[in-house]
Design a protein around this motif. Structure first.
Motif, PDB file in Angstrom:
ATOM      1  N   PRO A  67      -0.593  14.999 -11.380  1.00 20.10           N
ATOM      2  CA  PRO A  67       0.008  15.563 -10.155  1.00 20.10           C
ATOM      3  C   PRO A  67      -0.093  14.542  -9.015  1.00 20.10           C
ATOM      4  O   PRO A  67      -1.173  14.017  -8.759  1.00 20.10           O
ATOM      5  N   GLN A  68       1.033  14.224  -8.404  1.00 18.94           N
ATOM      6  CA  GLN A  68       1.048  13.148  -7.404  1.00 18.94           C
ATOM      7  C   GLN A  68       0.580  13.641  -6.046  1.00 18.94           C
ATOM      8  O   GLN A  68       1.023  14.676  -5.564  1.00 18.94           O
ATOM      9  N   GLU A  69      -0.325  12.884  -5.480  1.00 18.38           N
ATOM     10  CA  GLU A  69      -0.845  13.223  -4.145  1.00 18.38           C
ATOM     11  C   GLU A  69      -0.891  11.954  -3.306  1.00 18.38           C
ATOM     12  O   GLU A  69      -1.094  10.870  -3.859  1.00 18.38           O
ATOM     13  N   GLN A  70      -0.747  12.111  -2.024  1.00 13.06           N
ATOM     14  CA  GLN A  70      -0.860  10.959  -1.117  1.00 13.06           C
ATOM     15  C   GLN A  70      -2.261  10.946  -0.511  1.00 13.06           C
ATOM     16  O   GLN A  70      -2.780  12.005  -0.160  1.00 13.06           O
ATOM     17  N   PRO A  71      -2.878   9.769  -0.376  1.00 13.56           N
ATOM     18  CA  PRO A  71      -4.175   9.722   0.306  1.00 13.56           C
ATOM     19  C   PRO A  71      -4.002  10.050   1.791  1.00 13.56           C
ATOM     20  O   PRO A  71      -2.889   9.919   2.329  1.00 13.56           O
ATOM     21  N   ALA A  72      -5.101  10.440   2.421  1.00 13.71           N
ATOM     22  CA  ALA A  72      -5.047  10.738   3.861  1.00 13.71           C
ATOM     23  C   ALA A  72      -4.661   9.467   4.627  1.00 13.71           C
ATOM     24  O   ALA A  72      -4.993   8.356   4.197  1.00 13.71           O
TER      25      ALA A  72
ATOM     26  N   TYR B 151      -4.148   6.479  -6.006  1.00 16.16           N
ATOM     27  CA  TYR B 151      -5.037   7.555  -5.545  1.00 16.16           C
ATOM     28  C   TYR B 151      -4.955   8.765  -6.481  1.00 16.16           C
ATOM     29  O   TYR B 151      -5.983   9.359  -6.843  1.00 16.16           O
ATOM     30  N   SER B 152      -3.744   9.112  -6.895  1.00 14.60           N
ATOM     31  CA  SER B 152      -3.571  10.289  -7.760  1.00 14.60           C
ATOM     32  C   SER B 152      -4.308  10.093  -9.080  1.00 14.60           C
ATOM     33  O   SER B 152      -4.953  11.014  -9.589  1.00 14.60           O
TER      34      SER B 152
ATOM     35  N   GLN C 129       6.813  16.379  -3.915  1.00 17.24           N
ATOM     36  CA  GLN C 129       8.019  15.728  -4.415  1.00 17.24           C
ATOM     37  C   GLN C 129       8.090  15.968  -5.920  1.00 17.24           C
ATOM     38  O   GLN C 129       7.101  15.757  -6.627  1.00 17.24           O
TER      39      GLN C 129
ATOM     40  N   GLU D 141     -10.711   7.653  -2.909  1.00 14.12           N
ATOM     41  CA  GLU D 141     -10.312   6.820  -1.766  1.00 14.12           C
ATOM     42  C   GLU D 141     -11.057   5.484  -1.783  1.00 14.12           C
ATOM     43  O   GLU D 141     -10.504   4.442  -1.430  1.00 14.12           O
TER      44      GLU D 141
ATOM     45  N   LEU E 298      -9.315   3.266  -4.189  1.00 18.99           N
ATOM     46  CA  LEU E 298      -8.050   2.850  -3.569  1.00 18.99           C
ATOM     47  C   LEU E 298      -8.303   1.704  -2.584  1.00 18.99           C
ATOM     48  O   LEU E 298      -7.630   0.664  -2.624  1.00 18.99           O
ATOM     49  N   GLN E 299      -9.312   1.890  -1.740  1.00 18.13           N
ATOM     50  CA  GLN E 299      -9.589   0.877  -0.719  1.00 18.13           C
ATOM     51  C   GLN E 299     -10.068  -0.432  -1.361  1.00 18.13           C
ATOM     52  O   GLN E 299      -9.630  -1.516  -0.980  1.00 18.13           O
TER      53      GLN E 299
ATOM     54  N   ALA F  29      -7.245   6.870   5.361  1.00 18.88           N
ATOM     55  CA  ALA F  29      -7.697   5.937   4.318  1.00 18.88           C
ATOM     56  C   ALA F  29      -7.104   4.553   4.574  1.00 18.88           C
ATOM     57  O   ALA F  29      -7.767   3.528   4.420  1.00 18.88           O
TER      58      ALA F  29
ATOM     59  N   TYR G  46       0.844  -1.198   0.000  1.00 21.34           N
ATOM     60  CA  TYR G  46       0.000   0.000   0.000  1.00 21.34           C
ATOM     61  C   TYR G  46       0.885   1.256   0.000  1.00 21.34           C
ATOM     62  O   TYR G  46       0.661   2.178  -0.773  1.00 21.34           O
TER      63      TYR G  46
ATOM     64  N   LEU H 297       8.347   9.917 -13.327  1.00 19.79           N
ATOM     65  CA  LEU H 297       7.599  11.172 -13.167  1.00 19.79           C
ATOM     66  C   LEU H 297       8.227  12.245 -14.055  1.00 19.79           C
ATOM     67  O   LEU H 297       7.550  12.958 -14.790  1.00 19.79           O
TER      68      LEU H 297
ATOM     69  N   HIS I 254       6.381  13.485 -17.493  1.00 19.68           N
ATOM     70  CA  HIS I 254       6.066  14.922 -17.497  1.00 19.68           C
ATOM     71  C   HIS I 254       6.713  15.595 -18.698  1.00 19.68           C
ATOM     72  O   HIS I 254       6.091  16.409 -19.382  1.00 19.68           O
TER      73      HIS I 254
ATOM     74  N   GLY J 264      -0.118   6.101  -3.462  1.00 18.58           N
ATOM     75  CA  GLY J 264      -0.058   7.467  -3.999  1.00 18.58           C
ATOM     76  C   GLY J 264      -0.381   7.488  -5.482  1.00 18.58           C
ATOM     77  O   GLY J 264      -1.153   8.330  -5.954  1.00 18.58           O
TER      78      GLY J 264
END
Lengths: 182, 267
Positions: B56-61, A39-40, B234, A53, A56-57, B64, A31, A124, A128, A36
């Motif tokens: 754009p990279q983001e982390q879940p809370a 989720y992104s 990052q 979310e 993701l779950q 979660a 996980y 990345l 990009h 990341g």
């Protein structure tokens, strides 16, 4: 009994073997490695934190429940997670039926290992750069297909461009991506 | 189709989800039975999967992850409870009763008591094991959070870290902010203040403008997220920065800046 070894340092398939034995630390490491990215992707497509979310779950819960169905010879686990996240987000976006991917459906061959953060950073940077370098029309066509789940005829209708032009733009964009990734 | 195989460009379009339904059906029907097309399709799927790196990279809370493991723990409890009920049903089934000698009924009360005690001990053991797992997970999370905070502190203290002041443009004249950027680790830390509020369908997006190449996203945020707080992002390591900028973009962010600049600062 909990298997020995540092889960964070293991490759994906070793983690999966431990997940089959219901080792929560192994799922936690997997996980941390990919949540990341998953989720992104889902959030970019759905533009909704809660829905992203949920995907993701559901994906990681599916890995936990059905880890034994993954077959290393059929492709990459990381690739499957990323493709499944995108497909589910698109299905949700377009309010299609609740059909989900079976773990042993189409294999996903990812030629690079995504297990390390440094490789993820490198990709990345590369992706990009590729997307930034594409002509506007090519990038737009790729984005409509990838983020909105539009077919080439839907993109043609939305942009007012001939179907052949859209196919050429997507093909050129994918060719550029292929060249850079290889 | 060419030479009995699906054209590679159609496999690429299929992987991207851009083929219309009837052509999708043709790929679905052919590829599983054709090793060459299946291989090329898997490769195309792999390339398409890489497009996630354009996002754009983001982390879940953190919550979660807690919810995922709570769901797993709940499911485990349900399965264990189901197994116990099934075991008990087997014990009292007619077939088992016929296999037991008549005199053994004299031992039944003691056996039942022993079985109940075993079940209780088993259940308590599982409960303790489950609680221990939750505690271990929490400890691991706290340890990771601590490492993360220590990492940020190291970045802030590092002589390699540069500070870039951000000034509001004419679209947000009172806004201000700063960026702490460490190219070696690719870490961007930033905070802003006095940014105008935004409608729900808009967000602010931070950009690193490199000395060469296209701007790189350093995260999206709402004005309330960034005021008085340090946001982190990052970017690829060793990226030489020319400037940092904040633009207004649609919710979810974009791959390249499209909206008006509200903050700008040269490195």
């Amino acid at each position: 009994m909990r298997p020995e070894g540092n889960a964070d340092a293991m490759n994906d398939w070793s983690l999966l073997e431990r997940i089959q034995q219901k080792d929560e630390a192994a799922l936690s490491a997997l996980y941390d490695r990919y949540s990341g990215l998953v989720y992104s992707a889902a959030k970019r497509i759905l533009r909704d934190t809660g829905a992203a979310e949920e995907i993701l779950q559901d994906l990681f819960f599916q890995v936990w429940r059905t880890a034994e169905r993954f077959d290393p010879t059929r492709g990459s686990l990381a690739g499957w997670l990323l493709v499944a996240a995108r497909n589910r987000a698109i299905s949700k976006l377009r309010r299609k039926s609740g059909k989900t991917e079976e773990l042993q459906e189409n294999g996903v061959a990812v030629t690079v290992s995504l297990e390390s953060i440094s490789t993820q950073n490198l990709l990345l940077e590369k992706v990009h750069a590729v997307m930034g370098s594409l002509p506007d029309g090519q990038r737009e066509a790729m984005e409509f297909a990838y983020f909105e789940g539009m077919s080439h005829s839907e993109i043609a209708e939305k942009t007012g461009q001939p179907l052949g032009t859209i196919k050429t733009r997507i093909r050129s964009g994918m060719e550029t991506l292929k060249r850079v990734l290889s | 189709m060419t030479n009995g195989h699906i054209r590679e460009e159609d496999l690429e379009l299929y992987a991207l989800g851009a083929l219309p339904e009837e052509e999708k059906a043709a790929v679905k029907a052919h590829a599983p039975g054709c090793s060459e097309c299946a291989r090329k399709l898997a490769e195309a799927q792999g390339r398409v999967a890489m497009l996630v790196f354009a996002v754009p990279q983001e982390q879940p809370a953190a919550a979660a992850k807690e919810r995922l493991f709570a769901r797993i723990a709940a499911e485990t409890r349900i399965e264990e409870s189901g197994e116990r009920v099934a075991d008990e049903r087997r014990v009292v089934s007619g077939e088992i009763r016929r296999a037991i000698p008549w005199w053994s009924w004299a031992l039944a009360p003691a056996s039942l008591a022993l079985a109940a005690a075993c079940l209780l001990l088993f259940w308590q053991n599982r409960q303790l094991g489950s609680q221990l797992n939750v505690a271990r997970q929490a400890a691991a999370r706290m340890e990771k959070e601590k490492e993360h905070i220590e990492g940020l502190a190291r970045v802030l203290a590092s002589p390699d870290t540069v500070t870039v002041k951000l000034a509001g443009t004419s679209d947000a004249a009172n806004a201000a902010g700063y960026v702490k950027y460490n190219a070696r680790s690719g870490t961007v830390l930033y905070s802003t203040e006095h940014l105008p509020t935004l409608p729900n369908e808009k967000v602010y997006q931070m950009w690193l403008v490199p000395t060469t190449g296209a701007p790189i996203s350093a995260g999206i945020f709402r004005p309330e997220d960034s005021t008085g707080q340090l946001l982190t992002a990052q970017v690829p390591t060793e990226t030489k920065s020319k400037a940092f900028a904040v633009t207004i973009e649609p919710t979810g962010g974009v791959l390249q800046p499209t909206g008006p600049k509200v903050l700008l600062g040269a490195s």
